[in-house]
Design a protein around this motif. Structure first.
Motif, PDB file in Angstrom:
ATOM      1  N   SER A 158      87.349  53.050  31.169  1.00  0.00           N
ATOM      2  CA  SER A 158      86.436  53.687  32.114  1.00  0.00           C
ATOM      3  C   SER A 158      86.603  55.200  32.099  1.00  0.00           C
ATOM      4  O   SER A 158      85.621  55.953  32.154  1.00  0.00           O
ATOM      5  N   ILE A 159      87.860  55.676  32.025  1.00  0.00           N
ATOM      6  CA  ILE A 159      88.083  57.124  31.955  1.00  0.00           C
ATOM      7  C   ILE A 159      87.469  57.707  30.692  1.00  0.00           C
ATOM      8  O   ILE A 159      86.803  58.759  30.724  1.00  0.00           O
ATOM      9  N   ILE A 160      87.673  57.035  29.569  1.00  0.00           N
ATOM     10  CA  ILE A 160      87.103  57.537  28.308  1.00  0.00           C
ATOM     11  C   ILE A 160      85.580  57.513  28.367  1.00  0.00           C
ATOM     12  O   ILE A 160      84.906  58.474  27.959  1.00  0.00           O
ATOM     13  N   GLU A 161      85.012  56.452  28.882  1.00  0.00           N
ATOM     14  CA  GLU A 161      83.549  56.374  28.963  1.00  0.00           C
ATOM     15  C   GLU A 161      82.991  57.384  29.955  1.00  0.00           C
ATOM     16  O   GLU A 161      81.894  57.900  29.765  1.00  0.00           O
ATOM     17  N   HIS A 162      83.743  57.639  31.026  1.00  0.00           N
ATOM     18  CA  HIS A 162      83.305  58.670  31.966  1.00  0.00           C
ATOM     19  C   HIS A 162      83.216  60.029  31.274  1.00  0.00           C
ATOM     20  O   HIS A 162      82.264  60.796  31.478  1.00  0.00           O
ATOM     21  N   GLY A 179      74.982  69.525  31.361  1.00  0.00           N
ATOM     22  CA  GLY A 179      75.236  70.379  32.509  1.00  0.00           C
ATOM     23  C   GLY A 179      76.535  70.076  33.203  1.00  0.00           C
ATOM     24  O   GLY A 179      76.993  70.850  34.045  1.00  0.00           O
ATOM     25  N   SER A 180      77.155  68.939  32.883  1.00  0.00           N
ATOM     26  CA  SER A 180      78.401  68.555  33.553  1.00  0.00           C
ATOM     27  C   SER A 180      79.611  68.687  32.646  1.00  0.00           C
ATOM     28  O   SER A 180      80.626  68.055  32.870  1.00  0.00           O
ATOM     29  N   GLY A 181      79.529  69.494  31.624  1.00  0.00           N
ATOM     30  CA  GLY A 181      80.649  69.645  30.705  1.00  0.00           C
ATOM     31  C   GLY A 181      80.617  68.633  29.595  1.00  0.00           C
ATOM     32  O   GLY A 181      81.531  67.821  29.464  1.00  0.00           O
ATOM     33  N   MET A 182      79.539  68.629  28.837  1.00  0.00           N
ATOM     34  CA  MET A 182      79.350  67.640  27.772  1.00  0.00           C
ATOM     35  C   MET A 182      80.502  67.729  26.769  1.00  0.00           C
ATOM     36  O   MET A 182      80.895  68.822  26.344  1.00  0.00           O
ATOM     37  N   PRO A 183      81.106  66.598  26.385  1.00  0.00           N
ATOM     38  CA  PRO A 183      82.222  66.645  25.434  1.00  0.00           C
ATOM     39  C   PRO A 183      81.761  67.069  24.053  1.00  0.00           C
ATOM     40  O   PRO A 183      80.623  66.804  23.642  1.00  0.00           O
ATOM     41  N   ARG A 202      84.646  63.518  21.328  1.00  0.00           N
ATOM     42  CA  ARG A 202      84.084  62.178  21.200  1.00  0.00           C
ATOM     43  C   ARG A 202      84.802  61.377  20.121  1.00  0.00           C
ATOM     44  O   ARG A 202      85.110  60.195  20.300  1.00  0.00           O
ATOM     45  N   THR A 203      85.091  62.018  19.009  1.00  0.00           N
ATOM     46  CA  THR A 203      85.771  61.300  17.928  1.00  0.00           C
ATOM     47  C   THR A 203      87.186  60.917  18.318  1.00  0.00           C
ATOM     48  O   THR A 203      87.621  59.771  18.138  1.00  0.00           O
ATOM     49  N   MET A 247      86.138  67.401  11.017  1.00  0.00           N
ATOM     50  CA  MET A 247      84.780  66.855  11.064  1.00  0.00           C
ATOM     51  C   MET A 247      84.709  65.807  12.157  1.00  0.00           C
ATOM     52  O   MET A 247      85.721  65.240  12.555  1.00  0.00           O
ATOM     53  N   ASN A 248      83.516  65.577  12.621  1.00  0.00           N
ATOM     54  CA  ASN A 248      83.259  64.607  13.672  1.00  0.00           C
ATOM     55  C   ASN A 248      82.012  63.815  13.310  1.00  0.00           C
ATOM     56  O   ASN A 248      81.334  64.102  12.309  1.00  0.00           O
TER      57      ASN A 248
END
Length: 814
Positions: free
Chosen positions: A511-515, A522-526, A531-532, A598-599
């Motif tokens: 849940s933390i990772i998915e959050h 606008g909310s601090g996109m990773p 993500r990788t 790379m990602n």
């Protein structure tokens, strides 16, 4: 299949004749077994017979009457008991241990049948003596007559009171039946909404209350009738204030039998359809109510009244023989009824299964339809065996076992239905929780069915244990307090706790990772690197949690995991030595990810492959090329990573113009093309800076090369390149700026005076049809340039003008 009450009595007499014949055959068998037992007894040594004849009951009474002799006997028995016990116990235990289970069962059955045969033989002898008038003295005969008369008085008073109370209660039953019939009928399930659901529930509740009330009234009538018989027996005889054993036996048997019949009437309710537990036809209800009532009456009065009376008033052997005959007759009648109706009841149960509202009940109805006759035959077989093994406690045991089994099955069915009801409902989380943790709801709804199915399996196991405990197949209470039972319960609890902790840990981590992965721009996109790495960490956490959970669960269920851990270490070491390439893949992949090489969705060139990164694991990277091919590249093969999507990108354009064109004009039109590019709403937002034109980078035989640099956002250089190239071609065409194409210059040389020699060529003077002045001028230009060599420009110009003005003119000689 069902017999109607209006049929002649003669038809009802046929089955009873068959039962009578079976009883006669049984008596003949018992007589044969009795003769065999007597013959075996006569063949024993004479010494044992003499020894047995010496110790008569009167002789034993005289010995026990003398205090000194009695004390000596007690001391001798105490002295001999330990030695005999110590000597016999190990031998018997070793013998029992050496014998197999089938042999022990066979020996037990042999002893049981031999005892029955001996009792049967003795009973036959006593019956023969009674028939000849030699076996019963006058006082015993008078006691028998008095007991039977007292029994008849108590029975008459009890039955009369019962019939009167039943006649009074019939009006109450009829009123209750009409009260239930006036209830509104429940609507079909799709049509129930709001008040309709309440009406359906009230109708079902009314019927349940009516059935329970009718059953309560029936039980009260039975108790009142028994109380009336008890009072008559207590005060209606010469010895007021006392009740005989026979009268007490009858009243107890009457109460037990009528309570059983009241439960049967509560199920079938022959005259009151609305008070039946199950929906069925009236003739079916009457059929089963009569048959089950007869079986209950024969077994109840036989075991609770006839057999004890015969034992107390006549002899134990006669009582046991009478009990055996009664139970065999009831058993034969029950088997015949079950076998005749096995197919009919199966069809009715299968029809009921198709109408079941829940899948669980439908499954159980189908299973019961296929096996009900086997269960019923087994039930009556157990009753027959128990009644002969332990006559006094047979019926209490059967009642207790049946009640416990039905109660366990009912509670288990109720719990499983509740679980099935919960399974059909989807858990819905609040909107803000779903927005922050988008996969949590789906994960919880995936966990709940598995957990409920596990609970269902556990409930079924517990129900099976209670049923086995009811029939003394498995002693549940002793097993629970034993070390094995406590260990099993502790194991189940520990495994449940471990699974719960593992599930909660995985849910929290995921849940933390998915959050973090679900955050918007606008909310601090990773970033792509985050993500990788988060995806890799999630996979690693899943592997670690599953591995640890499996190992701990195995240790809890008694599996020694030390060899597994040691084996895993050895296997890991072997893999480390034998799979160096794999280790290199993992280490290189870890450092590439830590260095953000790379990602996913990056456009890279790795190991000579250029394409988009689709998947990254800890060991390899998957790249999709422009032709659609998917390339899986292990990290050990990666020497250089060329990432085209870091921070920014450049469109590097090399534009070559002809030598005759003006470089300044070309640069000006390149800038104009960029200005028009910035008017494109889609591409303008991807350009970060003004166009940069460093200048001319090459002069070649093809033309002049001018370099252009346009700074773009990562990954948009190709889109900007396509749009800018289109505009450059458009502006160069409008300005007449020629993009060079391959040229061939033929040089014929010059003499010392600066004149070129004439070319030895054959000229084509015929102009193709349809060609205009331009074609003619072209032919003329080529001809003159070849023939005249170094002729002046004026002569050449005049000749071109003449050819253009007059296409049909012949060319002049040089």
């Amino acid at each position: 299949m069902y017999l109607d009450s209006a049929l002649p009595r003669a038809r009802l007499a046929v089955p009873w004749m068959r039962a009578a014949c079976a009883m006669l055959l049984l008596v003949a068998l018992v007589l044969c077994l009795g003769n065999a037992a007597r013959a075996a007894a006569a063949a024993e040594p004479a010494a044992s017979t003499e020894a047995a004849s010496e110790l008569t009951p009167s002789r034993l009474a005289d010995l026990l009457d003398d205090p000194a002799t009695r004390q000596q006997l007690i001391e001798r028995l105490r002295d001999q008991a330990p030695a005999s016990a110590e000597g016999a116990a190990p031998a018997s235990q070793s013998a029992d241990a050496n014998r197999s289970l089938p042999s022990r069962i066979a020996q037990g059955a042999q002893l049981f049948l031999a005892g029955m045969a001996a009792h049967a033989g003795q009973a036959v002898e006593e019956l023969t003596a009674l028939a000849t008038g030699q076996g019963m003295p006058a006082p015993q005969r008078q006691a028998l007559v008095d007991a039977l008369l007292g029994l008849a008085v108590a029975a008459a008073a009890t039955v009369v009171a019962f019939l009167l109370l039943r006649a009074i209660a019939a009006r109450i039953y009829a009123r209750i039946d009409r009260w239930v019939a006036r209830a509104p009928a429940p609507l079909p399930a799709p049509a129930r909404t709001g008040a309709h659901k309440g009406g359906a529930m009230s109708a079902m509740g009314r019927r349940a209350v009516a059935m329970l009330g009718a059953l309560f009234i029936d039980l009260v009538i039975v108790l009142l009738a028994g109380a009336a018989g008890y009072l008559v027996a207590l005060y209606g005889s010469e010895s007021r204030g006392t009740i005989s054993a026979a009268q007490s036996m009858f009243i107890n048997a009457f109460v037990a039998v009528e309570i059983t019949k009241a439960l049967i009437r509560g199920i079938f309710a022959t005259r009151y359809p609305m008070l039946r537990l199950f929906t069925m036809a009236d003739d079916v209800a009457r059929y089963w109510n009569d048959r089950l009532g007869r079986i209950a009456a024969v077994i109840g009065y036989g075991l609770l009244l006839a057999e004890p009376l015969a034992k107390s008033l006549l002899s134990p052997s006669i009582g046991e023989l009478l009990g055996l005959v009664i139970m065999v007759a009831a058993y034969s009648y029950a088997l015949r009824t079950i076998w005749r109706n096995r197919q009919v009841l199966r069809e009715r149960l299968e029809q009921r299964a198709t109408r079941a509202s829940a899948t669980y009940f439908g499954t159980w109805f189908r299973l019961l339809a296929r096996s009900w006759h086997v269960l019923a035959i087994g039930y009556f077989t157990v009753l027959l065996v128990v009644s002969q093994v332990d006559t006094e406690r047979a019926l209490p045991f059967m009642v207790q076992a049946t009640a416990q089994s039905l109660l366990a099955l009912g509670i288990g069915a109720l719990l499983i239905v509740l679980l099935a009801t919960v399974l059909t409902r989807r858990i819905t989380l609040p909107e803000d929780v779903r927005r922050k943790l988008p996969m949590l709801e789906a994960r919880v709804n995936a966990y709940v069915p598995a957990a409920l199915r596990g609970l269902g399996i556990l409930i079924r196991i517990v129900v099976a244990l209670f049923v086995l405990d009811a029939w003394r197949v498995f002693d549940l209470s002793t097993w629970i307090v034993s070390d094995a039972g406590a260990a099993a319960v502790r194991m189940v609890v520990n495994v449940a706790i471990i699974l719960l902790i593992a599930t909660v840990a995985w849910t929290v981590i995921a849940s933390i990772i998915e959050h973090r992965l679900s955050l918007s721009e606008g909310s601090g996109m990773p970033t792509a690197r985050e993500r990788t790495l988060l995806s890799l960490f999630r996979n690693a956490a899943l592997i670690v949690i599953v591995t640890l959970t499996v190992l701990v669960v195995l240790s809890q269920i008694g599996v020694d995991i030390a060899p597994l851990i040691a084996g895993a270490g050895v296997v890991g070491l072997a893999i480390g030595f034998g799979s160096q390439k794999l280790v290199q893949d993992i280490i290189t992949g870890v450092f590439i990810q830590l260095e953000n090489g790379m990602n996913q969705n990056d456009v890279v060139q790795v190991a000579g492959i250029f394409g988009t990164v689709e998947k990254i694991t800890i060991r390899s990277v998957g790249i999709r090329t422009l032709d659609g091919g998917y390339h899986l590249i292990p990290f050990s093969s990666v020497d250089v990573v060329s990432n085209h999507m870091r921070d920014f990108s450049y469109h590097l354009g090399e534009y070559t113009i002809a030598h005759r064109e003006s470089v300044d004009d070309a640069i000006q039109h390149l800038r104009l093309a960029f200005d028009e590019l910035m008017q494109d709403e889609l591409l303008a937002s991807e350009v970060l800076e003004e166009v940069s034109i460093p200048g001319v980078t090459a002069l070649s035989e093809k033309g002049v090369t001018i370099r252009v640099l346009i700074k773009t956002t990562p990954g948009m250089q190709w889109a900007v390149q396509r749009g800018y190239n289109r505009l450059v071609k458009k502006h160069f065409n409008a300005a007449g700026i020629e993009l060079p194409y391959p040229h061939t210059v033929v040089y014929f040389g010059q003499d010392k005076n600066g004149y070129a020699p004439s070319a030895n060529l054959f000229m084509q003077t015929d102009r193709p049809a349809g060609h205009g002045n331009a074609d003619a001028a072209g032919h003329t230009r080529r001809r003159l340039s070849k023939e005249q060599g170094t002729a002046s420009e004026d002569v050449l110009g005049n000749e071109l003008d003449r050819v253009v003005d007059d296409p049909d003119a012949e060319p002049r000689p040089a």
